[in-house]
Design a protein around this motif. Structure first.
Motif, mmCIF file in Angstrom:
data_model
loop_
_atom_site.group_PDB
_atom_site.id
_atom_site.type_symbol
_atom_site.label_atom_id
_atom_site.label_comp_id
_atom_site.label_asym_id
_atom_site.label_seq_id
_atom_site.Cartn_x
_atom_site.Cartn_y
_atom_site.Cartn_z
ATOM 1 N N LEU B 90 0.827 -1.198 0.000
ATOM 2 C CA LEU B 90 0.000 0.000 0.000
ATOM 3 C C LEU B 90 0.866 1.253 0.000
ATOM 4 O O LEU B 90 1.863 1.325 0.714
ATOM 5 C CB LEU B 90 -0.896 0.014 1.240
ATOM 6 C CG LEU B 90 -1.917 -1.108 1.334
ATOM 7 C CD1 LEU B 90 -2.456 -1.216 2.748
ATOM 8 C CD2 LEU B 90 -3.063 -0.880 0.352
ATOM 9 N N PHE B 106 -4.783 6.375 1.301
ATOM 10 C CA PHE B 106 -4.191 5.181 0.714
ATOM 11 C C PHE B 106 -4.646 4.944 -0.719
ATOM 12 O O PHE B 106 -5.775 5.282 -1.093
ATOM 13 C CB PHE B 106 -4.546 3.946 1.541
ATOM 14 C CG PHE B 106 -3.774 3.848 2.822
ATOM 15 C CD1 PHE B 106 -4.164 4.557 3.939
ATOM 16 C CD2 PHE B 106 -2.637 3.056 2.900
ATOM 17 C CE1 PHE B 106 -3.440 4.477 5.122
ATOM 18 C CE2 PHE B 106 -1.906 2.964 4.077
ATOM 19 C CZ PHE B 106 -2.311 3.682 5.195
ATOM 20 N N GLY B 107 -3.751 4.329 -1.478
ATOM 21 C CA GLY B 107 -4.093 3.861 -2.809
ATOM 22 C C GLY B 107 -4.735 2.489 -2.743
ATOM 23 O O GLY B 107 -4.902 1.920 -1.659
ATOM 24 N N PRO B 108 -5.081 1.932 -3.914
ATOM 25 C CA PRO B 108 -5.763 0.636 -3.958
ATOM 26 C C PRO B 108 -4.847 -0.543 -3.665
ATOM 27 O O PRO B 108 -5.333 -1.646 -3.395
ATOM 28 C CB PRO B 108 -6.291 0.569 -5.389
ATOM 29 C CG PRO B 108 -5.355 1.438 -6.154
ATOM 30 C CD PRO B 108 -4.953 2.539 -5.240
ATOM 31 N N GLY B 109 -3.534 -0.323 -3.707
ATOM 32 C CA GLY B 109 -2.598 -1.392 -3.401
ATOM 33 C C GLY B 109 -2.150 -2.179 -4.614
ATOM 34 O O GLY B 109 -2.797 -2.170 -5.665
#
Lengths: 112, 115
Positions: B90, B106-109
Motif C-alpha cells: 500500500l 491510501f491507494g488501492p494497493g
C-alpha cells in the motif's frame, strides 16, 4: 513501542443491530488516532481522525470517540454495505513524522 | 481530483527476482509512505519519503528500497524476493506540515505473489 489492539476480531450483526468496535492503544504522546475502512483486496479508506481525549466525530451511521486509553467506533443501525474490516491506527510522538501503527482490524459482517 | 494511484494492480514473481512498484500521490500531497499488509493483518510501515529522501524507516531489511521523484511520485523496490514478501503493498500520501500530524490517504494497493 506504540501498540494498538482491536476487539473483537470479527463481529456479525443483523441489519439495524447497533454495536461498537474497540481500539485500545499505548503510545508515548498521542498525535492522532485514525479510523479506516477496508474492503477485501482494496486499500484502506479514511474515516476519522481524533486528536484528544473527549473528541467525537460522526459520519452517517458511524461515530468515533476517544479516551486516553481507547477509541470506540459506534455503528448505529448498520446496513449490509457497512460490511468491511475496520482498522484503527495511531501516530505518536516517538514514531516520528507521520508513521502509522495499525491494529489487526475488526471484520464486520452485517446480514440483511 | 485524482486520489492515490498505484501500479501494477497484481504481480506474480518467483523467489530471487526483483520487483518495482509505483505510486502517484493525491494531488497537492508531497509525502509518500509505503506499507506492507499480509493477509489478515494490519498494514506495517516500510518507509516514508519527503523531498526525495527517505526520512523514516520501519523494521524492514535493506532488500526494500525506494525512491521519490521531483513530481512526488514514488517507487518501492524489493530485491531477492522471498515467499514471505507475498502481500498487499500500500502507498499512502499526505501533506507534510513540519512533521506534524496529517491524514494519510491510501491507494488501492498492489497485490504481490511470490512463487
Amino acid at each position: 513501542e506504540d501498540q494498538v489492539t482491536q476487539s473483537p476480531e470479527a463481529l456479525r450483526l443483523q441489519e439495524g443491530e447497533s454495536s461498537s468496535l474497540n481500539c485500545s492503544y499505548t503510545v508515548s504522546g498521542l498525535r492522532g488516532l485514525f479510523w479506516y475502512r477496508q474492503d477485501p483486496g482494496k486499500g484502506p479508506e479514511f474515516l476519522f481522525t481524533l486528536y484528544s481525549a473527549g473528541e467525537e466525530k460522526e459520519k452517517e451511521r458511524l461515530k468515533a470517540t476517544l479516551t486516553k486509553k481507547e477509541s470506540f467506533l459506534h455503528i448505529t443501525a448498520p446496513k449490509p454495505e457497512d460490511s468491511a474490516t475496520y482498522l484503527c491506527a495511531v501516530q505518536g510522538d516517538d514514531t516520528g513524522f507521520q508513521k502509522l501503527v495499525f491494529g489487526t482490524g475488526t471484520r464486520l459482517l452485517v446480514s440483511p | 481530483d485524482a486520489g492515490v494511484t498505484q501500479s501494477p494492480t497484481h504481480l506474480i514473481k518467483t523467489r530471487g527476482q526483483q520487483v518495482t512498484l509505483r505510486c502517484s500521490p493525491k494531488s497537492g500531497h508531497d509525502t509518500v509512505s509505503w506499507y506492507q499488509q499480509a493477509l489478515g493483518q494490519g498494514p506495517q510501515f516500510i518507509f516514508q519519503y519527503y523531498e526525495e529522501e527517505e526520512r523514516q524507516r520501519g523494521n524492514f531489511p535493506d532488500r526494500f528500497s525506494g525512491h521519490q521523484f521531483p513530481n512526488y511520485s514514488s517507487e518501492l523496490n524489493v530485491n531477492a524476493l522471498l515467499l514471505g514478501d507475498s502481500a498487499l503493498y500500500l502507498c499512502a500520501s499526505s501533506l507534510a506540515r513540519g512533521g506534524g500530524t496529517d491524514t494519510q490517504y491510501f491507494g488501492p494497493g498492489t497485490r504481490l505473489t511470490v512463487l
